[in-house]
Design a protein around this motif. Structure first.
Motif, PDB file in Angstrom:
ATOM      1  N   LEU A  73      38.421  31.020  41.332  1.00  0.00           N
ATOM      2  CA  LEU A  73      39.112  29.995  42.296  1.00  0.00           C
ATOM      3  C   LEU A  73      40.525  30.338  42.467  1.00  0.00           C
ATOM      4  O   LEU A  73      41.091  30.465  43.333  1.00  0.00           O
ATOM      5  CB  LEU A  73      38.807  28.759  42.050  1.00  0.00           C
ATOM      6  N   HIS A  74      41.293  30.348  41.336  1.00  0.00           N
ATOM      7  CA  HIS A  74      42.876  30.914  41.155  1.00  0.00           C
ATOM      8  C   HIS A  74      42.985  32.186  42.042  1.00  0.00           C
ATOM      9  O   HIS A  74      43.984  32.552  42.639  1.00  0.00           O
ATOM     10  CB  HIS A  74      43.529  30.893  39.790  1.00  0.00           C
ATOM     11  N   LEU A  75      42.143  33.188  41.603  1.00  0.00           N
ATOM     12  CA  LEU A  75      42.225  34.495  42.126  1.00  0.00           C
ATOM     13  C   LEU A  75      41.926  34.438  43.654  1.00  0.00           C
ATOM     14  O   LEU A  75      42.662  35.118  44.408  1.00  0.00           O
ATOM     15  CB  LEU A  75      41.063  35.499  41.544  1.00  0.00           C
ATOM     16  N   TYR A  76      41.084  33.505  44.255  1.00  0.00           N
ATOM     17  CA  TYR A  76      40.797  33.422  45.613  1.00  0.00           C
ATOM     18  C   TYR A  76      41.890  32.723  46.288  1.00  0.00           C
ATOM     19  O   TYR A  76      41.817  32.648  47.449  1.00  0.00           O
ATOM     20  CB  TYR A  76      39.449  32.794  45.872  1.00  0.00           C
ATOM     21  N   GLY A  77      42.555  32.129  45.605  1.00  0.00           N
ATOM     22  CA  GLY A  77      43.680  31.045  46.033  1.00  0.00           C
ATOM     23  C   GLY A  77      43.044  29.827  46.636  1.00  0.00           C
ATOM     24  O   GLY A  77      43.520  29.324  47.654  1.00  0.00           O
ATOM     25  N   PRO A 137      35.755  41.959  47.969  1.00  0.00           N
ATOM     26  CA  PRO A 137      36.916  43.022  48.199  1.00  0.00           C
ATOM     27  C   PRO A 137      37.258  43.613  47.119  1.00  0.00           C
ATOM     28  O   PRO A 137      37.236  43.097  46.091  1.00  0.00           O
ATOM     29  CB  PRO A 137      37.979  42.085  48.910  1.00  0.00           C
ATOM     30  N   LEU A 138      37.864  44.842  47.186  1.00  0.00           N
ATOM     31  CA  LEU A 138      38.142  45.633  46.006  1.00  0.00           C
ATOM     32  C   LEU A 138      39.346  44.984  45.396  1.00  0.00           C
ATOM     33  O   LEU A 138      39.461  45.157  44.069  1.00  0.00           O
ATOM     34  CB  LEU A 138      38.539  47.032  46.426  1.00  0.00           C
ATOM     35  N   ARG A 139      40.075  44.652  46.022  1.00  0.00           N
ATOM     36  CA  ARG A 139      41.272  43.974  45.421  1.00  0.00           C
ATOM     37  C   ARG A 139      40.892  42.568  44.648  1.00  0.00           C
ATOM     38  O   ARG A 139      41.635  42.626  43.780  1.00  0.00           O
ATOM     39  CB  ARG A 139      42.459  43.474  46.605  1.00  0.00           C
TER      40      ARG A 139
END
Length: 280
Positions: free
Chosen positions: A138-142, A27-29
């Motif tokens: 992984l932190h970005l993905y939660g 996703p762009l975000r």
């Protein structure tokens, strides 16, 4: 999107060779923050590798990056526009700073250390040169659970080992050998053989050992591609399949990276994407 983020996206899309970076699968975000992370790592890595700078000049440039991280950590405003943009992204996504410091430590090590006595030393380098990227993602993905971090560490370290295998000649021209020295002695591989681009003798036996170890490590982290949902899972499965493709090409050519350095071609990507979509 500001100009620094746009430049980071362009850098990410133009510099990768065998593994996707901030690809359109995401996703762009997520593509924008990943591109900023990649830009940080790419710039710092170039300090260690590119140009004709003296070692102390390279270390000074990396120290400048480290000082900017210190400012972010202290809640101060960074001096450079790139780090101001990076700091805003880190705050927005609540990313840990330690992985960024670890990357700088690894790049600094590349300047002062060119040989590794055993596999433990190589893996310690991978822990700081490769694993931080997976942890940040992984932190970005939660999804930064202990189990997922273990999977990601295995994948990232395996990809780093695969990169070492395919770039033996390139690294040697920089006076670096990432093969464990004790394993080179065991298989009777010499630096002269690497310098000559000689894949004869025990080279294939040695490379089989290195290839299979990297394959096992990559496979041990592969469940992450099924744990992560949706498009981020698809991206992870694509990355894993890309690593497997390089290993297959290394095996096909009996580890002769001097005459047949493996590269993922456009037709390989079609196969990789098909495998990733099928979740096989």
């Amino acid at each position: 999107m500001n100009s620094i983020t746009q430049a980071s996206l362009s850098l990410a899309s133009s510099h990768y060779e065998n593994f996707p970076v901030a690809s359109i699968l995401l996703p762009l975000r997520l593509r924008q923050p990943i591109a900023l992370i990649y830009s940080f790592a790419r710039q710092a890595d170039d300090f260690a590798d590119e140009g004709d700078l003296a070692p102390e000049q390279r270390l000074a440039l990396l120290e400048g990056f480290r000082q900017e991280l210190d400012r972010i950590n202290a809640g101060a405003v960074p001096q450079h526009a790139f780090f101001q943009t990076l700091a805003a992204m880190i705050a927005r996504h609540k990313l840990p700073l330690q992985p960024f410091y670890d990357l700088l430590d690894a790049f600094s090590q590349d300047i002062v250390k060119s040989r590794y006595e055993n596999f433990g030393q190589v893996m310690d380098y991978c822990r700081r040169s490769a694993n931080p990227i997976g942890r940040l993602l992984l932190h970005l993905y939660g999804k930064a659970t202990p189990r997922n971090i273990g999977y990601a560490d295995a994948i990232c370290s395996a990809l780093q080992l695969i990169n070492f295998l395919q770039d033996v000649a390139i690294d040697y021209r920089k006076d670096r050998i990432y093969f464990p020295q004790d394993e080179m002695r065991k298989f009777r591989i010499t630096e002269a053989q690497i310098a000559a681009g000689d894949a004869s003798g025990t080279w294939w036996t040695f490379m089989q050992f290195e290839i299979e170890r990297a394959r096992r490590l990559l496979q041990s982290g592969a469940p992450l591609g099924l744990v992560l949902p949706g498009r981020i899972g698809l991206e992870m499965r694509t990355i894993i399949a890309g690593g497997e493709t390089i290993l297959r090409k290394l095996h096909q050519h009996h580890g002769d990276v001097f005459q047949h350095r493996p590269v993922v071609r456009s037709w390989d990507w079609a196969r990789i994407l098909f495998k990733a979509i099928r979740k096989k």
